[in-house]
Design a protein around this motif. Structure first.
Motif, PDB file in Angstrom:
ATOM      1  N   ASP A 221      38.785  52.411  23.610  1.00 15.54           N
ATOM      2  CA  ASP A 221      38.266  52.487  24.693  1.00 15.54           C
ATOM      3  C   ASP A 221      37.141  53.640  24.989  1.00 15.54           C
ATOM      4  N   LEU A 222      36.021  53.443  25.516  1.00 16.40           N
ATOM      5  CA  LEU A 222      34.874  54.552  26.044  1.00 16.40           C
ATOM      6  C   LEU A 222      34.819  54.398  27.544  1.00 16.40           C
TER       7      LEU A 222
ATOM      8  N   HIS B 236      27.820  43.084  23.422  1.00 17.48           N
ATOM      9  CA  HIS B 236      28.485  42.055  23.099  1.00 17.48           C
ATOM     10  C   HIS B 236      29.673  42.140  21.994  1.00 17.48           C
ATOM     11  N   LYS B 237      29.040  42.757  20.875  1.00 19.10           N
ATOM     12  CA  LYS B 237      29.709  43.211  19.630  1.00 19.10           C
ATOM     13  C   LYS B 237      31.128  44.195  20.209  1.00 19.10           C
ATOM     14  N   TRP B 238      30.961  45.152  20.774  1.00 18.52           N
ATOM     15  CA  TRP B 238      31.782  46.217  21.328  1.00 18.52           C
ATOM     16  C   TRP B 238      32.901  45.144  21.994  1.00 18.52           C
TER      17      TRP B 238
ATOM     18  N   ILE C 103      18.717  44.549  20.977  1.00 18.49           N
ATOM     19  CA  ILE C 103      19.529  45.380  20.335  1.00 18.49           C
ATOM     20  C   ILE C 103      20.796  45.963  21.343  1.00 18.49           C
ATOM     21  N   GLU C 104      20.458  46.227  22.568  1.00 14.36           N
ATOM     22  CA  GLU C 104      21.699  46.879  23.345  1.00 14.36           C
ATOM     23  C   GLU C 104      22.559  45.843  23.844  1.00 14.36           C
TER      24      GLU C 104
ATOM     25  N   VAL D  16      39.805  42.238  20.930  1.00 10.82           N
ATOM     26  CA  VAL D  16      40.662  42.063  19.575  1.00 10.82           C
ATOM     27  C   VAL D  16      41.697  43.207  19.568  1.00 10.82           C
ATOM     28  N   MET D  17      41.054  44.489  19.777  1.00 16.38           N
ATOM     29  CA  MET D  17      42.088  45.517  19.543  1.00 16.38           C
ATOM     30  C   MET D  17      42.857  45.567  20.659  1.00 16.38           C
TER      31      MET D  17
END
Length: 253
Positions: A171-172, A120-122, A114-115, A128-129
């Motif tokens: 961003d985080l 990976h998705k983030w 899950i993590e 892209v952003m």
């Protein structure tokens, strides 16, 4: 190919089945209609039933859910649902007397599947952003920090940077207080890290909207970055001051 085969395992509908109702399907041999020998194999929400007729030698093995390699798909998806929704694993376990896997298995699913999938998705979405922002001439950002506890006893701070034109988090940054010499310096460090990342990706910043943190104001001024105050913070301060002034009046009455 049937509809069930052509649909991904994630999108297949699931049902809650009671054990007694399920075992009724295997009590009698479908060929000679006699009572069969039935053996179960249980692994969390997964159950495999082996049916054997001693009279006509009919046999079959039925599985409640598909396997992803050796991991039951339902176990993994339930772990993901609990993790992503922020629900309590133990409350879910107790609420319905649900046949479920151990907490150690839940943590292993989170750590191994899950993590990494979320990271990976983030990373993909962030790339892209940032690529889109680098192609824009003027980018207006909003930044603020959220600490794990109020005051000067916070240990961790999460600094969030948002593109105010699209209202999208770009961003985080997670900062620990002992990295920067105290919790009062975490917000500035989070901002610096975000700006360094944006600069490395070629993003041109027009202005930033933040709170009135003195360190933030000085840092942005020294770096010639236009700054605006977040009116929500100002409103919050005005409300707090009004409440403080109103309390003595109420006491005198």
């Amino acid at each position: 190919m049937s509809d069930a085969e052509s649909t991904s395992k994630h999108d297949i509908r699931k049902y809650i089945v009671y054990e007694t109702c399920l075992m009724e399907l295997f009590e009698v041999c479908p060929v000679c209609k006699r009572v069969c020998t039935v053996k179960n194999k249980v692994l969390g929400t997964f159950i495999s039933v082996k049916q054997l007729c001693e009279y006509c030698e009919y046999s079959r093995i039925w599985q409640r859910q598909p396997l992803l390699d050796s991991t039951p798909a339902g176990n993994l998806q339930l772990s993901a649902a609990v993790y992503i929704s922020g629900a309590s694993f133990f409350k879910l376990q107790r609420a319905m007397h649900l046949q479920i896997f151990l907490y150690d298995t839940f943590r292993r699913h989170a750590r191994m599947f899950i993590e990494p999938a979320m990271v990976h998705k983030w990373n993909h979405s962030q790339n892209v952003m940032l690529q889109q922002l680098s192609e824009e001439r003027k980018v207006i950002l909003g930044g603020d920090m959220r600490a794990d506890s109020p005051g000067h006893c916070a240990k961790f701070g999460s600094y969030t940077m948002m593109d105010l034109n699209t209202k999208t988090i770009v961003d985080l940054q997670l900062v620990q207080s002992n990295e920067v010499g105290g919790s009062s310096h975490m917000e500035k460090e989070g901002l610096k890290r975000s700006l360094a990342l944006l600069d490395a990706r070629g993003v041109t910043i027009d202005s930033i909207v933040t709170d009135r943190h003195p360190q933030i104001q000085k840092f942005l001024r020294d770096n010639n970055i236009t700054k605006f105050y977040d009116v929500w913070h100002m409103e919050k301060e005005l409300q707090s001051n009004y409440i403080k002034l109103a309390k003595p009046r109420t006491a005198r009455k």
